[in-house]
Write an enzyme that holds these catalytic residues in place. Structure first.
Site, PDB file in Angstrom:
ATOM      1  N   ASN A  53       0.849  -1.187   0.000  1.00 56.07           N
ATOM      2  CA  ASN A  53       0.000   0.000   0.000  1.00 56.07           C
ATOM      3  C   ASN A  53       0.882   1.232   0.000  1.00 56.07           C
ATOM      4  OD1 ASN A  53       0.395   1.281   2.762  1.00 56.07           O
ATOM      5  ND2 ASN A  53      -0.004  -0.846   3.298  1.00 56.07           N
ATOM      6  N   LYS A 100      17.112   0.773 -18.051  1.00 52.17           N
ATOM      7  CA  LYS A 100      18.361   1.405 -17.617  1.00 52.17           C
ATOM      8  C   LYS A 100      18.523   1.327 -16.098  1.00 52.17           C
ATOM      9  CE  LYS A 100      19.282   4.965 -21.084  1.00 52.17           C
ATOM     10  NZ  LYS A 100      19.395   6.437 -21.246  1.00 52.17           N
ATOM     11  N   LYS A 180       1.925   1.899  16.762  1.00 51.13           N
ATOM     12  CA  LYS A 180       2.568   3.035  16.089  1.00 51.13           C
ATOM     13  C   LYS A 180       1.539   4.091  15.742  1.00 51.13           C
ATOM     14  CE  LYS A 180       4.267   2.965  11.702  1.00 51.13           C
ATOM     15  NZ  LYS A 180       5.120   2.384  10.635  1.00 51.13           N
ATOM     16  N   LYS A 182       1.053   8.208  13.816  1.00 52.32           N
ATOM     17  CA  LYS A 182       1.614   9.215  12.929  1.00 52.32           C
ATOM     18  C   LYS A 182       1.927  10.488  13.696  1.00 52.32           C
ATOM     19  CE  LYS A 182       1.238   6.556   9.413  1.00 52.32           C
ATOM     20  NZ  LYS A 182       2.467   5.960   8.837  1.00 52.32           N
ATOM     21  N   ASP A 211       5.868   7.913  13.589  1.00 51.16           N
ATOM     22  CA  ASP A 211       6.229   7.920  12.161  1.00 51.16           C
ATOM     23  C   ASP A 211       5.912   9.280  11.558  1.00 51.16           C
ATOM     24  OD1 ASP A 211       6.647   7.418   9.498  1.00 51.16           O
ATOM     25  OD2 ASP A 211       5.159   5.815   9.325  1.00 51.16           O
ATOM     26  N   GLU A 237      10.436   7.231  13.247  1.00 54.68           N
ATOM     27  CA  GLU A 237      10.484   6.701  11.874  1.00 54.68           C
ATOM     28  C   GLU A 237      10.425   7.764  10.793  1.00 54.68           C
ATOM     29  OE1 GLU A 237       7.712   3.488  11.221  1.00 54.68           O
ATOM     30  OE2 GLU A 237       7.390   4.025   9.124  1.00 54.68           O
ATOM     31  N   GLU A 263      11.228   2.584   3.943  1.00 53.92           N
ATOM     32  CA  GLU A 263      10.070   2.086   3.192  1.00 53.92           C
ATOM     33  C   GLU A 263       9.943   2.738   1.819  1.00 53.92           C
ATOM     34  OE1 GLU A 263       7.075   3.601   6.124  1.00 53.92           O
ATOM     35  OE2 GLU A 263       6.058   4.325   4.345  1.00 53.92           O
ATOM     36  N   ASP A 290      10.350  -2.525   1.752  1.00 55.11           N
ATOM     37  CA  ASP A 290       9.160  -3.336   1.479  1.00 55.11           C
ATOM     38  C   ASP A 290       9.348  -3.982   0.106  1.00 55.11           C
ATOM     39  OD1 ASP A 290       6.642  -4.252   0.668  1.00 55.11           O
ATOM     40  OD2 ASP A 290       5.566  -2.474   1.381  1.00 55.11           O
ATOM     41  N   HIS A 320       7.919  -2.485   5.914  1.00 53.59           N
ATOM     42  CA  HIS A 320       6.665  -1.738   5.736  1.00 53.59           C
ATOM     43  C   HIS A 320       5.633  -2.608   5.004  1.00 53.59           C
ATOM     44  CE1 HIS A 320       4.239   0.563   2.723  1.00 53.59           C
ATOM     45  NE2 HIS A 320       4.016   1.380   3.729  1.00 53.59           N
ATOM     46  N   GLU A 339       5.281  -5.140   9.776  1.00 51.70           N
ATOM     47  CA  GLU A 339       4.227  -4.188  10.095  1.00 51.70           C
ATOM     48  C   GLU A 339       2.862  -4.863   9.954  1.00 51.70           C
ATOM     49  OE1 GLU A 339       4.298  -0.666   7.597  1.00 51.70           O
ATOM     50  OE2 GLU A 339       3.353   0.521   9.188  1.00 51.70           O
ATOM     51  N   TYR A 341      -1.501  -3.616   9.824  1.00 53.07           N
ATOM     52  CA  TYR A 341      -2.514  -2.551   9.933  1.00 53.07           C
ATOM     53  C   TYR A 341      -3.829  -3.230  10.285  1.00 53.07           C
ATOM     54  CZ  TYR A 341       0.825  -0.219   6.769  1.00 53.07           C
ATOM     55  OH  TYR A 341       1.939   0.282   6.178  1.00 53.07           O
TER      56      TYR A 341
HETATM   57 MG   LIG Z   1       6.122   4.613   7.682  1.00 54.24          MG
END
Ligand SMILES: [Mg+2]
Length: 387
Positions: A53, A100, A180, A182, A211, A237, A263, A290, A320, A339, A341
Protein backbone atom coordinates in the site's frame (compact mmCIF):
# COMPACT_ATOMS: atom_id res chain seq x y z
CA UNK A 1 6.14 -26.01 -17.73
CA UNK A 2 5.22 -22.45 -18.70
CA UNK A 3 3.48 -19.26 -17.67
CA UNK A 4 0.26 -19.12 -19.68
CA UNK A 5 -0.97 -15.68 -18.71
CA UNK A 6 -0.33 -12.66 -16.49
CA UNK A 7 -3.44 -10.72 -15.45
CA UNK A 8 -3.69 -7.38 -13.69
CA UNK A 9 -6.53 -5.33 -12.30
CA UNK A 10 -6.25 -2.03 -10.45
CA UNK A 11 -8.47 -1.97 -7.36
CA UNK A 12 -9.21 0.66 -4.69
CA UNK A 13 -7.74 0.20 -1.21
CA UNK A 14 -9.02 3.58 -0.11
CA UNK A 15 -9.23 4.55 3.55
CA UNK A 16 -10.39 7.86 5.06
CA UNK A 17 -7.02 8.44 6.72
CA UNK A 18 -4.13 10.86 6.46
CA UNK A 19 -0.47 10.83 7.47
CA UNK A 20 1.89 13.81 7.48
CA UNK A 21 2.28 13.62 3.71
CA UNK A 22 -0.71 12.06 1.90
CA UNK A 23 -4.29 11.03 2.37
CA UNK A 24 -5.46 7.57 1.31
CA UNK A 25 -8.93 8.39 0.04
CA UNK A 26 -8.01 7.60 -3.58
CA UNK A 27 -5.35 4.91 -2.98
CA UNK A 28 -5.33 1.94 -5.35
CA UNK A 29 -3.37 -1.28 -5.70
CA UNK A 30 -2.57 -3.63 -8.56
CA UNK A 31 -3.72 -7.20 -8.10
CA UNK A 32 -1.99 -9.71 -10.38
CA UNK A 33 -2.46 -13.38 -11.21
CA UNK A 34 0.27 -15.47 -12.88
CA UNK A 35 -1.42 -18.49 -14.45
CA UNK A 36 0.79 -21.55 -15.09
CA UNK A 37 0.20 -24.85 -16.86
CA UNK A 38 1.30 -26.77 -13.77
CA UNK A 39 -1.47 -28.78 -12.11
CA UNK A 40 -1.58 -29.46 -8.38
CA UNK A 41 -4.53 -31.14 -6.66
CA UNK A 42 -6.31 -31.22 -10.00
CA UNK A 43 -6.14 -27.45 -10.53
CA UNK A 44 -3.76 -25.16 -12.45
CA UNK A 45 -1.27 -23.39 -10.17
CA UNK A 46 -1.92 -19.64 -10.08
CA UNK A 47 0.41 -17.25 -8.25
CA UNK A 48 -1.01 -14.02 -6.83
CA UNK A 49 0.47 -10.69 -5.85
CA UNK A 50 -0.43 -7.09 -5.05
CA UNK A 51 1.61 -3.99 -4.51
CA UNK A 52 1.47 -3.45 -0.74
CA UNK A 53 0.00 0.00 0.00
CA UNK A 54 1.00 3.61 -0.26
CA UNK A 55 1.92 3.60 -3.95
CA UNK A 56 -0.78 3.40 -6.58
CA UNK A 57 -1.75 0.56 -8.93
CA UNK A 58 0.75 -0.16 -11.68
CA UNK A 59 -1.55 -1.44 -14.42
CA UNK A 60 0.01 0.67 -17.15
CA UNK A 61 3.59 -0.46 -16.53
CA UNK A 62 2.58 -4.08 -15.98
CA UNK A 63 0.48 -4.35 -19.12
CA UNK A 64 2.71 -2.31 -21.42
CA UNK A 65 6.12 -3.66 -20.48
CA UNK A 66 6.54 -6.38 -17.87
CA UNK A 67 3.68 -8.73 -18.73
CA UNK A 68 4.67 -8.74 -22.38
CA UNK A 69 8.30 -9.55 -21.62
CA UNK A 70 7.31 -12.57 -19.51
CA UNK A 71 4.83 -13.91 -22.06
CA UNK A 72 7.09 -13.28 -25.07
CA UNK A 73 10.11 -15.01 -23.49
CA UNK A 74 11.09 -18.54 -24.48
CA UNK A 75 9.32 -20.49 -21.67
CA UNK A 76 12.39 -22.67 -21.07
CA UNK A 77 14.47 -19.54 -20.39
CA UNK A 78 12.37 -18.93 -17.24
CA UNK A 79 12.89 -22.34 -15.68
CA UNK A 80 14.91 -23.69 -12.79
CA UNK A 81 15.74 -27.01 -14.48
CA UNK A 82 17.32 -28.60 -11.41
CA UNK A 83 14.22 -28.05 -9.31
CA UNK A 84 11.68 -28.51 -12.11
CA UNK A 85 10.15 -25.16 -11.27
CA UNK A 86 10.00 -21.55 -12.43
CA UNK A 87 13.14 -19.56 -11.56
CA UNK A 88 12.15 -16.21 -9.99
CA UNK A 89 15.60 -14.74 -10.72
CA UNK A 90 15.28 -15.58 -14.43
CA UNK A 91 11.77 -14.13 -14.58
CA UNK A 92 13.13 -11.02 -12.87
CA UNK A 93 15.98 -10.65 -15.38
CA UNK A 94 13.50 -11.09 -18.23
CA UNK A 95 11.22 -8.37 -16.83
CA UNK A 96 14.18 -6.01 -16.45
CA UNK A 97 15.51 -6.40 -20.01
CA UNK A 98 16.05 -3.02 -21.67
CA UNK A 99 15.60 -1.11 -18.39
CA UNK A 100 18.36 1.41 -17.62
CA UNK A 101 19.93 1.42 -14.13
CA UNK A 102 18.96 4.01 -11.51
CA UNK A 103 15.90 6.27 -11.52
CA UNK A 104 13.83 3.51 -10.02
CA UNK A 105 10.56 5.43 -10.18
CA UNK A 106 7.54 3.16 -9.87
CA UNK A 107 8.67 0.36 -12.15
CA UNK A 108 10.08 -1.21 -8.96
CA UNK A 109 6.48 -1.45 -7.69
CA UNK A 110 5.26 -3.10 -10.90
CA UNK A 111 8.12 -5.62 -10.85
CA UNK A 112 7.70 -6.25 -7.11
CA UNK A 113 4.02 -7.05 -7.58
CA UNK A 114 4.72 -9.59 -10.33
CA UNK A 115 7.65 -11.05 -8.38
CA UNK A 116 5.31 -11.71 -5.44
CA UNK A 117 3.00 -13.71 -7.72
CA UNK A 118 5.94 -15.65 -9.19
CA UNK A 119 7.17 -16.69 -5.72
CA UNK A 120 3.63 -17.66 -4.73
CA UNK A 121 3.48 -19.94 -7.79
CA UNK A 122 6.96 -21.37 -7.18
CA UNK A 123 6.14 -22.33 -3.59
CA UNK A 124 2.78 -23.80 -4.64
CA UNK A 125 4.53 -25.88 -7.31
CA UNK A 126 6.82 -27.23 -4.56
CA UNK A 127 3.75 -27.73 -2.38
CA UNK A 128 5.07 -25.86 0.65
CA UNK A 129 4.71 -22.53 2.41
CA UNK A 130 7.06 -19.93 0.96
CA UNK A 131 8.75 -19.43 4.33
CA UNK A 132 9.77 -23.11 4.42
CA UNK A 133 11.03 -22.97 0.82
CA UNK A 134 13.13 -19.88 1.62
CA UNK A 135 14.56 -21.34 4.80
CA UNK A 136 15.54 -24.54 2.96
CA UNK A 137 17.14 -22.75 0.03
CA UNK A 138 19.15 -20.50 2.35
CA UNK A 139 20.18 -23.15 4.86
CA UNK A 140 18.25 -21.60 7.71
CA UNK A 141 15.87 -22.83 10.37
CA UNK A 142 12.35 -21.55 9.61
CA UNK A 143 10.57 -19.83 12.48
CA UNK A 144 6.84 -19.51 11.78
CA UNK A 145 6.40 -17.21 14.82
CA UNK A 146 6.85 -13.59 13.69
CA UNK A 147 6.78 -10.33 15.66
CA UNK A 148 4.18 -7.88 14.37
CA UNK A 149 3.27 -4.39 15.48
CA UNK A 150 0.05 -2.44 15.00
CA UNK A 151 0.41 0.56 12.70
CA UNK A 152 -2.31 3.14 13.05
CA UNK A 153 -2.69 6.45 14.83
CA UNK A 154 -3.51 8.25 11.60
CA UNK A 155 -5.07 11.67 11.45
CA UNK A 156 -8.79 11.27 10.78
CA UNK A 157 -11.19 14.17 10.39
CA UNK A 158 -12.56 14.97 13.84
CA UNK A 159 -10.34 12.49 15.69
CA UNK A 160 -9.42 13.68 19.18
CA UNK A 161 -7.04 12.22 21.78
CA UNK A 162 -9.69 10.04 23.36
CA UNK A 163 -10.44 8.43 19.98
CA UNK A 164 -6.72 7.88 19.50
CA UNK A 165 -6.50 6.27 22.94
CA UNK A 166 -9.45 4.00 22.18
CA UNK A 167 -7.82 2.93 18.92
CA UNK A 168 -4.57 2.01 20.71
CA UNK A 169 -6.46 0.20 23.48
CA UNK A 170 -8.11 -1.85 20.73
CA UNK A 171 -4.70 -2.98 19.45
CA UNK A 172 -3.61 -4.02 22.94
CA UNK A 173 -6.86 -5.95 23.36
CA UNK A 174 -6.01 -7.80 20.13
CA UNK A 175 -2.63 -8.94 21.43
CA UNK A 176 -0.17 -6.36 20.10
CA UNK A 177 2.77 -5.27 22.25
CA UNK A 178 4.00 -2.42 20.02
CA UNK A 179 1.74 0.24 18.49
CA UNK A 180 2.57 3.04 16.09
CA UNK A 181 1.09 6.46 15.48
CA UNK A 182 1.61 9.21 12.93
CA UNK A 183 3.29 12.51 13.79
CA UNK A 184 4.09 15.60 11.75
CA UNK A 185 0.53 16.17 10.53
CA UNK A 186 -0.20 18.62 13.36
CA UNK A 187 1.79 21.19 15.39
CA UNK A 188 4.60 19.91 17.60
CA UNK A 189 2.61 20.86 20.72
CA UNK A 190 -0.43 18.98 19.47
CA UNK A 191 1.70 15.94 18.59
CA UNK A 192 3.27 16.00 22.05
CA UNK A 193 -0.18 15.93 23.60
CA UNK A 194 -1.22 13.05 21.29
CA UNK A 195 1.92 11.09 22.24
CA UNK A 196 1.38 11.68 25.97
CA UNK A 197 -2.24 10.59 25.64
CA UNK A 198 -1.21 7.33 23.97
CA UNK A 199 1.60 6.63 26.45
CA UNK A 200 -0.84 7.20 29.31
CA UNK A 201 -3.28 4.75 27.72
CA UNK A 202 -0.82 1.94 26.97
CA UNK A 203 1.16 2.32 30.22
CA UNK A 204 3.61 -0.51 30.71
CA UNK A 205 1.56 -2.87 28.54
CA UNK A 206 3.11 -1.90 25.21
CA UNK A 207 5.64 0.34 23.51
CA UNK A 208 4.97 3.23 21.12
CA UNK A 209 6.65 4.02 17.79
CA UNK A 210 6.10 7.29 15.92
CA UNK A 211 6.23 7.92 12.16
CA UNK A 212 6.77 11.29 10.46
CA UNK A 213 6.42 9.88 6.92
CA UNK A 214 9.38 11.85 5.58
CA UNK A 215 7.73 15.18 6.29
CA UNK A 216 10.40 17.07 8.27
CA UNK A 217 13.21 19.33 7.16
CA UNK A 218 16.39 19.23 9.24
CA UNK A 219 15.31 21.91 11.72
CA UNK A 220 11.89 20.36 12.32
CA UNK A 221 13.38 16.88 12.58
CA UNK A 222 15.75 18.13 15.26
CA UNK A 223 12.98 19.99 17.11
CA UNK A 224 10.92 16.80 17.20
CA UNK A 225 13.98 14.74 18.22
CA UNK A 226 14.48 17.00 21.24
CA UNK A 227 10.80 16.60 22.16
CA UNK A 228 10.63 12.85 21.49
CA UNK A 229 13.76 11.91 23.41
CA UNK A 230 11.86 12.71 26.62
CA UNK A 231 9.84 9.53 25.99
CA UNK A 232 10.79 5.82 25.87
CA UNK A 233 9.79 5.27 22.23
CA UNK A 234 10.18 2.04 20.28
CA UNK A 235 11.41 4.10 17.29
CA UNK A 236 11.31 7.49 15.52
CA UNK A 237 10.48 6.70 11.87
CA UNK A 238 11.16 8.28 8.49
CA UNK A 239 12.09 11.72 9.75
CA UNK A 240 13.05 13.48 6.52
CA UNK A 241 12.99 12.91 2.80
CA UNK A 242 13.80 9.24 2.14
CA UNK A 243 16.77 10.14 -0.08
CA UNK A 244 18.21 12.81 2.25
CA UNK A 245 20.90 10.63 3.83
CA UNK A 246 22.76 13.61 5.31
CA UNK A 247 19.64 14.63 7.24
CA UNK A 248 19.24 11.07 8.56
CA UNK A 249 22.91 10.98 9.58
CA UNK A 250 22.63 14.34 11.37
CA UNK A 251 19.75 13.04 13.48
CA UNK A 252 22.04 10.68 15.36
CA UNK A 253 23.52 13.74 17.10
CA UNK A 254 20.12 14.65 18.50
CA UNK A 255 18.33 11.35 18.95
CA UNK A 256 20.07 8.52 20.81
CA UNK A 257 17.09 6.18 20.70
CA UNK A 258 16.19 3.79 17.87
CA UNK A 259 15.27 5.23 14.48
CA UNK A 260 13.68 3.47 11.52
CA UNK A 261 13.49 4.19 7.81
CA UNK A 262 13.65 2.66 4.34
CA UNK A 263 10.07 2.09 3.19
CA UNK A 264 10.53 4.53 0.32
CA UNK A 265 13.88 3.17 -0.87
CA UNK A 266 13.17 0.87 -3.78
CA UNK A 267 16.42 -0.86 -4.70
CA UNK A 268 19.46 -2.51 -3.14
CA UNK A 269 21.55 0.40 -4.44
CA UNK A 270 19.43 2.91 -2.49
CA UNK A 271 19.53 0.65 0.55
CA UNK A 272 23.33 0.59 0.26
CA UNK A 273 23.45 4.38 0.11
CA UNK A 274 21.36 4.57 3.27
CA UNK A 275 23.85 2.32 5.08
CA UNK A 276 26.83 4.17 3.60
CA UNK A 277 25.69 7.73 4.22
CA UNK A 278 22.66 7.69 6.55
CA UNK A 279 24.47 7.10 9.83
CA UNK A 280 22.13 4.22 10.68
CA UNK A 281 23.31 2.21 13.72
CA UNK A 282 23.18 -1.60 13.39
CA UNK A 283 22.91 -2.06 17.17
CA UNK A 284 19.58 -0.21 17.53
CA UNK A 285 18.07 1.11 14.29
CA UNK A 286 15.52 -0.59 12.01
CA UNK A 287 15.26 -1.01 8.23
CA UNK A 288 11.83 -1.04 6.62
CA UNK A 289 12.36 -1.84 2.92
CA UNK A 290 9.16 -3.34 1.48
CA UNK A 291 9.85 -5.97 -1.19
CA UNK A 292 6.48 -5.42 -2.90
CA UNK A 293 7.43 -1.80 -3.63
CA UNK A 294 11.08 -2.45 -4.40
CA UNK A 295 11.45 -5.01 -7.21
CA UNK A 296 10.32 -7.99 -5.14
CA UNK A 297 12.08 -10.75 -3.26
CA UNK A 298 14.73 -11.36 -5.94
CA UNK A 299 15.91 -7.80 -5.27
CA UNK A 300 15.30 -8.05 -1.50
CA UNK A 301 17.78 -10.94 -1.39
CA UNK A 302 20.35 -8.57 -2.91
CA UNK A 303 19.44 -6.01 -0.26
CA UNK A 304 20.00 -8.60 2.47
CA UNK A 305 23.45 -9.27 0.93
CA UNK A 306 24.20 -5.55 1.16
CA UNK A 307 23.15 -5.58 4.82
CA UNK A 308 25.53 -8.43 5.49
CA UNK A 309 28.42 -6.57 3.83
CA UNK A 310 27.75 -3.62 6.14
CA UNK A 311 27.53 -5.74 9.28
CA UNK A 312 23.76 -5.69 9.64
CA UNK A 313 21.68 -8.67 10.71
CA UNK A 314 18.42 -9.46 8.85
CA UNK A 315 16.83 -9.29 12.29
CA UNK A 316 17.11 -5.47 12.09
CA UNK A 317 14.56 -5.51 9.23
CA UNK A 318 10.87 -4.94 9.97
CA UNK A 319 9.34 -4.26 6.55
CA UNK A 320 6.66 -1.74 5.74
CA UNK A 321 3.35 -2.83 4.28
CA UNK A 322 1.61 -5.38 6.47
CA UNK A 323 1.33 -8.05 3.77
CA UNK A 324 1.79 -11.80 3.95
CA UNK A 325 4.77 -11.78 1.57
CA UNK A 326 6.91 -10.01 4.17
CA UNK A 327 5.61 -12.37 6.87
CA UNK A 328 6.90 -15.27 4.73
CA UNK A 329 10.31 -13.62 4.34
CA UNK A 330 10.45 -12.86 8.05
CA UNK A 331 9.62 -16.47 9.00
CA UNK A 332 11.95 -17.95 6.38
CA UNK A 333 14.95 -15.64 6.47
CA UNK A 334 14.95 -14.36 10.04
CA UNK A 335 13.75 -10.78 9.70
CA UNK A 336 12.88 -8.96 12.92
CA UNK A 337 9.16 -8.88 12.20
CA UNK A 338 6.56 -7.15 10.08
CA UNK A 339 4.23 -4.19 10.10
CA UNK A 340 0.50 -4.83 10.51
CA UNK A 341 -2.51 -2.55 9.93
CA UNK A 342 -5.28 -4.19 11.97
CA UNK A 343 -8.12 -2.12 10.52
CA UNK A 344 -6.84 -0.85 7.20
CA UNK A 345 -6.15 -1.78 3.59
CA UNK A 346 -8.55 -4.72 3.53
CA UNK A 347 -8.87 -7.30 2.08
CA UNK A 348 -5.18 -7.14 1.07
CA UNK A 349 -3.32 -6.68 4.34
CA UNK A 350 -3.40 -8.84 7.44
CA UNK A 351 -3.17 -12.53 8.22
CA UNK A 352 -4.84 -15.77 7.18
CA UNK A 353 -8.19 -16.37 8.88
CA UNK A 354 -7.82 -17.74 12.36
CA UNK A 355 -4.30 -16.36 12.91
CA UNK A 356 -4.34 -14.36 16.13
CA UNK A 357 -1.76 -11.98 17.58
CA UNK A 358 -0.49 -13.26 20.92
CA UNK A 359 2.13 -11.39 22.94
CA UNK A 360 2.91 -9.36 19.82
CA UNK A 361 3.52 -12.38 17.57
CA UNK A 362 1.67 -14.38 14.94
CA UNK A 363 2.32 -17.97 13.84
CA UNK A 364 2.23 -18.65 10.12
CA UNK A 365 0.04 -21.61 9.14
CA UNK A 366 1.30 -24.36 6.82
CA UNK A 367 -0.40 -23.25 3.59
CA UNK A 368 1.40 -23.78 0.25
CA UNK A 369 2.60 -20.53 -1.33
CA UNK A 370 2.33 -17.18 0.42
CA UNK A 371 -0.83 -18.30 2.19
CA UNK A 372 -3.43 -16.15 0.42
CA UNK A 373 -5.72 -19.20 0.18
CA UNK A 374 -6.05 -18.99 3.98
CA UNK A 375 -7.57 -15.49 3.87
CA UNK A 376 -11.09 -15.91 2.53
CA UNK A 377 -11.89 -12.28 1.63
CA UNK A 378 -8.58 -11.86 -0.19
CA UNK A 379 -8.54 -15.14 -2.10
CA UNK A 380 -12.08 -14.40 -3.28
CA UNK A 381 -10.96 -11.27 -5.22
CA UNK A 382 -7.82 -13.05 -6.38
CA UNK A 383 -9.77 -15.98 -7.79
CA UNK A 384 -12.13 -13.59 -9.57
CA UNK A 385 -9.13 -12.20 -11.43
CA UNK A 386 -7.82 -15.65 -12.33
CA UNK A 387 -11.20 -17.04 -13.45
MG1 LIG B 1 6.12 4.61 7.68
Amino acid sequence: MRILDVREITQPIASPIRNAYIDFTKMTTSLVAVVTDVVRDGKPVVGYGFNSNGRYGQGGLIRERFRARILEADPTSLLDEARDNIDPAKVWATMMQNEKPGGHGERSVAVGTLDMAIWDAVAKIEGKPLFRLLAERHGREANPSVFVYAAGGYYYPGKDNSALQAEMRGYLDRGYSVVKMKIGGASIDEDRSRIEAVLKEIGGQAQLAVDANGRFDLETGIAYAKMLRDYPLFWYEEIGDPLDFALQAAMTEFYPGPMATGENLFSHQDARNLLRYGGMRPDRDWLQFDCALSYGLVEYLRTLDVLKQFGWSPSRCIPHGGHQMSLMIAAGLGLGGNESYPDLFQPYGGFPDGVRVEDGRVTMPEIPGIGFEGKSDLIKVMRELAA
